[in-house]
Design an enzyme around this catalytic site. Structure first.
Site, short mmCIF file in Angstrom:
data_model
loop_
_atom_site.label_atom_id
_atom_site.label_comp_id
_atom_site.label_asym_id
_atom_site.label_seq_id
_atom_site.Cartn_x
_atom_site.Cartn_y
_atom_site.Cartn_z
N ARG A 159 30.15 31.29 56.46
CA ARG A 159 30.47 30.34 55.40
C ARG A 159 30.29 28.93 55.97
O ARG A 159 30.45 28.72 57.17
CB ARG A 159 31.90 30.52 54.92
CG ARG A 159 32.22 31.90 54.34
CD ARG A 159 33.69 31.98 53.95
NE ARG A 159 34.04 33.28 53.38
CZ ARG A 159 34.53 34.31 54.07
NH1 ARG A 159 34.72 34.18 55.39
NH2 ARG A 159 34.82 35.45 53.47
N LYS B 162 38.68 33.34 56.02
CA LYS B 162 39.79 33.17 55.10
C LYS B 162 41.02 33.90 55.60
O LYS B 162 40.93 34.98 56.17
CB LYS B 162 39.39 33.69 53.71
CG LYS B 162 38.28 32.88 53.05
CD LYS B 162 37.94 33.42 51.68
CE LYS B 162 36.85 32.59 51.00
NZ LYS B 162 36.49 33.13 49.67
N HIS C 46 34.54 40.14 54.90
CA HIS C 46 35.18 40.53 53.64
C HIS C 46 36.36 41.44 53.93
O HIS C 46 36.25 42.38 54.72
CB HIS C 46 34.19 41.26 52.73
CG HIS C 46 33.18 40.36 52.12
ND1 HIS C 46 31.97 40.82 51.61
CD2 HIS C 46 33.16 39.01 51.92
CE1 HIS C 46 31.27 39.80 51.13
NE2 HIS C 46 31.97 38.70 51.30
N TYR D 264 26.24 43.16 46.88
CA TYR D 264 24.92 42.93 47.47
C TYR D 264 24.03 44.16 47.33
O TYR D 264 22.81 44.04 47.30
CB TYR D 264 25.06 42.54 48.94
CG TYR D 264 25.73 41.21 49.13
CD1 TYR D 264 25.05 40.01 48.93
CD2 TYR D 264 27.08 41.14 49.47
CE1 TYR D 264 25.68 38.79 49.08
CE2 TYR D 264 27.72 39.92 49.63
CZ TYR D 264 27.01 38.75 49.42
OH TYR D 264 27.65 37.55 49.56
#
Length: 313
Positions: A164, A188, A284, A293
């Site tokens: 990211r 995250k 993730h 995806y």
């Protein structure tokens, strides 16, 4: 008394007053709700309904259908799913309010749900376009300048490990060693993961660390990617670096850092990578997020099948 408010127009006005006074709704919200509920009022009026007490669940469901298909008689075009959902939310709120206020005995809209938004496939680029962006990093004649070396290293890194943009600009020098061919990313929720980086990215990072970064640093700063003043490169500046490179590469579509991340994941799956491995690389928490995806690769396979198989049509 509340129950005496029988006219549909008055009932809607009472609900909008409730949103404004009791809920503190913003002017734009009230305006949007007003337009949506006026459409609902006109629809119910066309069915001979002039009070919420007369509305049945079937009326609400058929209003949902009318939003999606349009109404040629009233010159109303079909709405997009997002607009349908917004309009139905307004109608559902009206009925919930009417029940709470004793205007109606039951909430006939409670079971009517807005349509689920269409699942958008992540946008990815062909490999040759990714390479063109990387080659265009730094600008004409500036590829070997400190900023040019930094820009190429940044874009190589984004594509090489699917980071990211926030993870990339948060990197410190100690978070990576080109000898190990891996980088420590903090994602995250503070989750950390170690992700391998490829040879071209390693070469670009080595060149930046040896010939680019020393010219940018003015005082001690642990950040890997520095701006022209020696501070940590911001997300906005990193985004602009990529956008400028894509423009110089001649791409007609907008390219964001997430485009590179999507391309990273899609190209891995196209190459046969297991979805669980891609999940770990992307950071993730759930494989369900990564599985979107696989829809991209299935879509591509369908196109190939449709054009190549003799009995595809």
């Amino acid at each position: 008394m509340t129950a005496a408010v029988t006219g549909l127009e008055d009932q809607i006005r009472r609900y909008l007053d409730h949103l404004a006074v009791e809920r503190g709704a913003a002017a734009n919200t009230l305006s949007s709700y007003g337009r949506d509920l006026d459409r609902y009022r006109r629809y119910l009026g066309s069915r001979g309904v002039d009070s919420l007490a007369e509305v049945a669940e079937e009326d609400v469901r058929e209003f949902l259908v009318a939003l999606r298909t349009g109404d040629p008689d009233r010159d109303e075009a079909p709405l997009a799913d997002s607009s349908v959902a917004r309009t139905l939310v307004a109608a559902r709120g009206l009925h919930k309010f009417a029940t709470a206020e004793g205007i109606t005995a039951t909430d006939v809209a409670h079971a009517v749900r807005p349509p689920k938004p269409a699942r958008r496939l992540p946008k990815s680029l062909p490999v040759d376009q990714v390479v063109a962006i990387i080659e265009a990093a730094g600008g004409d004649g500036a590829a070997d300048t400190p900023r040019g070396l930094r820009d190429r290293a940044l874009i190589e890194l984004l594509y090489s490990c699917g980071a990211r943009i926030s993870e990339a600009v948060a990197l410190d020098i100690d978070d990576m060693t080109t000898e190990s061919g891996a980088v420590l990313l903090r994602g995250k929720g503070g989750r950390e993961r170690i992700v391998p980086i490829g040879g071209p990215a390693i070469d670009a990072l080595d060149a930046y660390l040896v010939r680019g970064r020393p010219a940018l640093v003015s005082r001690y700063n642990p950040a890997l990617f520095l701006n022209a003043r020696g501070g940590r490169l911001s997300r906005q500046s990193a985004w602009q670096v990529l956008s400028d490179a894509a423009e110089r590469a001649g791409l007609q579509t907008s390219v964001s850092p997430h485009t590179m991340r999507h391309s990273f994941a899609t190209h891995l799956l196209d190459g046969g990578a297991d979805v669980r491995v891609v999940q770990e690389l992307l950071g993730h928490a759930s494989v369900t997020t990564t599985q979107v995806y696989t829809l991209v690769t299935v879509s591509a396979m369908r196109e190939v099948y449709a054009t190549a198989h003799p009995r595809a049509r």
